[in-house]
Motif scaffolding. Sequence first.
Motif, PDB file in Angstrom:
ATOM      1  N   ASP A  57       0.946  -1.149   0.181  1.00 39.49           N
ATOM      2  CA  ASP A  57       0.047   0.021   0.011  1.00 39.49           C
ATOM      3  C   ASP A  57       0.922   1.267  -0.096  1.00 39.49           C
ATOM      4  N   ALA A  58       0.659   2.114  -1.204  1.00 38.02           N
ATOM      5  CA  ALA A  58       1.584   3.282  -1.169  1.00 38.02           C
ATOM      6  C   ALA A  58       1.359   4.185  -0.090  1.00 38.02           C
ATOM      7  N   GLY A  59       0.174   4.388   0.382  1.00 32.98           N
ATOM      8  CA  GLY A  59      -0.216   5.337   1.394  1.00 32.98           C
ATOM      9  C   GLY A  59       0.593   4.928   2.768  1.00 32.98           C
ATOM     10  N   LYS A  60       0.505   3.855   3.111  1.00 27.24           N
ATOM     11  CA  LYS A  60       1.029   3.235   4.442  1.00 27.24           C
ATOM     12  C   LYS A  60       2.657   3.255   4.123  1.00 27.24           C
ATOM     13  N   ARG A  61       3.246   2.949   2.990  1.00 26.40           N
ATOM     14  CA  ARG A  61       4.417   3.001   2.816  1.00 26.40           C
ATOM     15  C   ARG A  61       5.077   4.619   3.054  1.00 26.40           C
ATOM     16  N   ALA A  62       4.431   5.290   2.310  1.00 28.34           N
ATOM     17  CA  ALA A  62       4.780   6.855   2.403  1.00 28.34           C
ATOM     18  C   ALA A  62       4.774   7.305   3.895  1.00 28.34           C
ATOM     19  N   ASN A  63       3.852   7.033   4.703  1.00 29.12           N
ATOM     20  CA  ASN A  63       3.563   7.447   6.173  1.00 29.12           C
ATOM     21  C   ASN A  63       4.675   7.078   6.746  1.00 29.12           C
ATOM     22  N   ALA A  64       5.356   5.786   6.573  1.00 25.76           N
ATOM     23  CA  ALA A  64       6.452   5.039   7.206  1.00 25.76           C
ATOM     24  C   ALA A  64       7.622   5.897   6.838  1.00 25.76           C
ATOM     25  N   VAL A  65       7.649   6.139   5.596  1.00 28.49           N
ATOM     26  CA  VAL A  65       8.794   6.720   5.381  1.00 28.49           C
ATOM     27  C   VAL A  65       9.063   8.290   5.828  1.00 28.49           C
ATOM     28  N   ASN A  66       7.883   8.860   5.882  1.00 26.74           N
ATOM     29  CA  ASN A  66       8.049  10.156   6.419  1.00 26.74           C
ATOM     30  C   ASN A  66       8.304   9.978   7.965  1.00 26.74           C
ATOM     31  N   ALA A  67       7.835   8.986   8.771  1.00 25.25           N
ATOM     32  CA  ALA A  67       8.213   8.946  10.042  1.00 25.25           C
ATOM     33  C   ALA A  67       9.661   8.469  10.346  1.00 25.25           C
ATOM     34  N   VAL A  68      10.259   7.857   9.307  1.00 21.98           N
ATOM     35  CA  VAL A  68      11.659   7.652   9.514  1.00 21.98           C
ATOM     36  C   VAL A  68      12.411   9.142   9.110  1.00 21.98           C
ATOM     37  N   ASP A  69      11.937   9.505   8.242  1.00 21.27           N
ATOM     38  CA  ASP A  69      12.586  10.872   7.854  1.00 21.27           C
ATOM     39  C   ASP A  69      12.550  11.846   9.155  1.00 21.27           C
ATOM     40  N   ARG A  70      11.490  11.909   9.790  1.00 18.24           N
ATOM     41  CA  ARG A  70      11.331  12.606  11.024  1.00 18.24           C
ATOM     42  C   ARG A  70      12.310  12.088  12.173  1.00 18.24           C
ATOM     43  N   LEU A  71      12.321  10.829  12.290  1.00 17.30           N
ATOM     44  CA  LEU A  71      13.256  10.120  13.329  1.00 17.30           C
ATOM     45  C   LEU A  71      14.739  10.482  12.887  1.00 17.30           C
ATOM     46  N   CYS A  72      15.163  10.666  11.579  1.00 13.76           N
ATOM     47  CA  CYS A  72      16.389  11.048  11.336  1.00 13.76           C
ATOM     48  C   CYS A  72      16.732  12.375  11.607  1.00 13.76           C
ATOM     49  N   ASN A  73      15.696  13.241  11.403  1.00 14.27           N
ATOM     50  CA  ASN A  73      15.792  14.634  11.697  1.00 14.27           C
ATOM     51  C   ASN A  73      16.216  14.913  12.988  1.00 14.27           C
ATOM     52  N   GLU A  74      15.502  14.141  14.119  1.00 16.90           N
ATOM     53  CA  GLU A  74      15.676  14.251  15.481  1.00 16.90           C
ATOM     54  C   GLU A  74      17.086  13.752  15.769  1.00 16.90           C
ATOM     55  N   ALA A  75      17.660  12.783  15.224  1.00  9.66           N
ATOM     56  CA  ALA A  75      18.700  12.072  15.557  1.00  9.66           C
ATOM     57  C   ALA A  75      19.999  12.622  15.082  1.00  9.66           C
ATOM     58  N   THR A  76      19.964  13.573  13.912  1.00 11.06           N
ATOM     59  CA  THR A  76      21.167  13.917  13.287  1.00 11.06           C
ATOM     60  C   THR A  76      21.480  15.295  13.194  1.00 11.06           C
ATOM     61  N   VAL A  77      20.939  16.038  14.402  1.00 10.84           N
ATOM     62  CA  VAL A  77      21.140  17.437  14.429  1.00 10.84           C
ATOM     63  C   VAL A  77      22.518  17.456  15.008  1.00 10.84           C
ATOM     64  N   PRO A  78      23.597  18.653  14.630  1.00 10.75           N
ATOM     65  CA  PRO A  78      24.810  18.758  15.357  1.00 10.75           C
ATOM     66  C   PRO A  78      24.713  18.711  16.534  1.00 10.75           C
ATOM     67  N   GLY A  79      25.789  17.773  17.181  1.00  9.69           N
ATOM     68  CA  GLY A  79      26.014  17.586  18.534  1.00  9.69           C
ATOM     69  C   GLY A  79      25.209  16.320  18.975  1.00  9.69           C
ATOM     70  N   ALA A  80      24.417  15.563  18.155  1.00 11.29           N
ATOM     71  CA  ALA A  80      23.797  14.483  18.828  1.00 11.29           C
ATOM     72  C   ALA A  80      24.304  13.368  18.244  1.00 11.29           C
ATOM     73  N   GLU A  81      25.402  13.167  18.409  1.00 10.74           N
ATOM     74  CA  GLU A  81      26.479  12.076  17.861  1.00 10.74           C
ATOM     75  C   GLU A  81      25.872  10.496  18.505  1.00 10.74           C
ATOM     76  N   ALA A  82      25.459  10.573  19.693  1.00  9.83           N
ATOM     77  CA  ALA A  82      25.015   9.297  20.411  1.00  9.83           C
ATOM     78  C   ALA A  82      23.880   8.953  19.683  1.00  9.83           C
TER      79      ALA A  82
END
Length: 338
Positions: A57-82
């Motif tokens: 299902d393309a809709g479910k897949r797109a929502n999951a991809v967006n969630a991963v993107d948001r997860l990456c945004n939180e985890a890769t800010v400068p200074g958040a190496e851990a």
Amino acid sequence: MGLELLRRGTEERVRSMKRSVAWLLPLVWVLSSAGLAVAQDYAAALDGLLGNLGAEDAGKRANAVNAVDRLCNEATVPGAEADRAALCQAAAAKLAQANPMAQVYLLRVLERYGRNEGVEAAAKLLSAEDANVRESARRALERISAREAGQALAKALASAKDPKWRISLIHALGNRDDEELAPPLIKELGHENEEVRAAAAKALGKLGHKPAAEALSAAMGKGTPKTQAAFSDALKRAAVKFGVGRYLYRLEKQWVDYDPETGRFTPPKLPEPPPGEEEGLEEEKPEAYRLIDQLLERLKEKGLGKEAAKIVTRYGGYGKTPEETKRLYGELRALLKG
């Protein structure tokens, strides 16, 4: 008072992260010597997203991809190496159990943010049956800066049978710009396939160090006209790394004397390069600049390249001070989040 402020700041960060991935992101409180900190259970978060990442299902897949993107945004800010390391470790751990479509998305996470955390898991997928998974693993290992990533690509090259796949691995090795990877590329100059030889020559031209230049010089005059042309172009490209400059491409052809007894040509007389044509190796970019480059790539993928370019232009590049660089990164992140 200070502890209360720290507690409030931590709670706000928790609320922000919860909003980013809804209920999929459990949080684990940890007491460290530096004070109260919060650690994300990235493995549990990816567990909740894994099924939909590979959904038909393309809709479910797109929502999951967006969630991963948001997860990456939180985890890769400068200074958040851990956080970055924890995210990539979790993505690598989930690769084996994911279906091919989900594997491609997890490999993109490692390609953009991974270091040595995902090398072993990605290397195993270089022999995957699914062509998209193989290519995604190759691209991830090409971009991961850890030395082990290059070694994994070289090992895969040694056992590759299909010429097209062999060429893809050669390109990946050349793009890593690592002189330690020259020996397997030099070996490919003698491969039976003409396209493989040409690809190896191009990769060695990008490396441009002395052994690569010597190997290209020794290969000159061998093979078909097409292969010889590839060797010649690669040798010119290698010359740039020695500071000779691109002016070589504009030199007029010269006739030189040949000594049949020694089998050598008389070296041609070359004019001095014009001022400013000398080129050397580029300095490695600071971590903040690299993160901004990654953001720009993602914005281009989402069709926001023009908007991002306007922001970068306003700052005159990466910014003239660390504070400007930080503000630039913040604006680009805000644009990505919409």
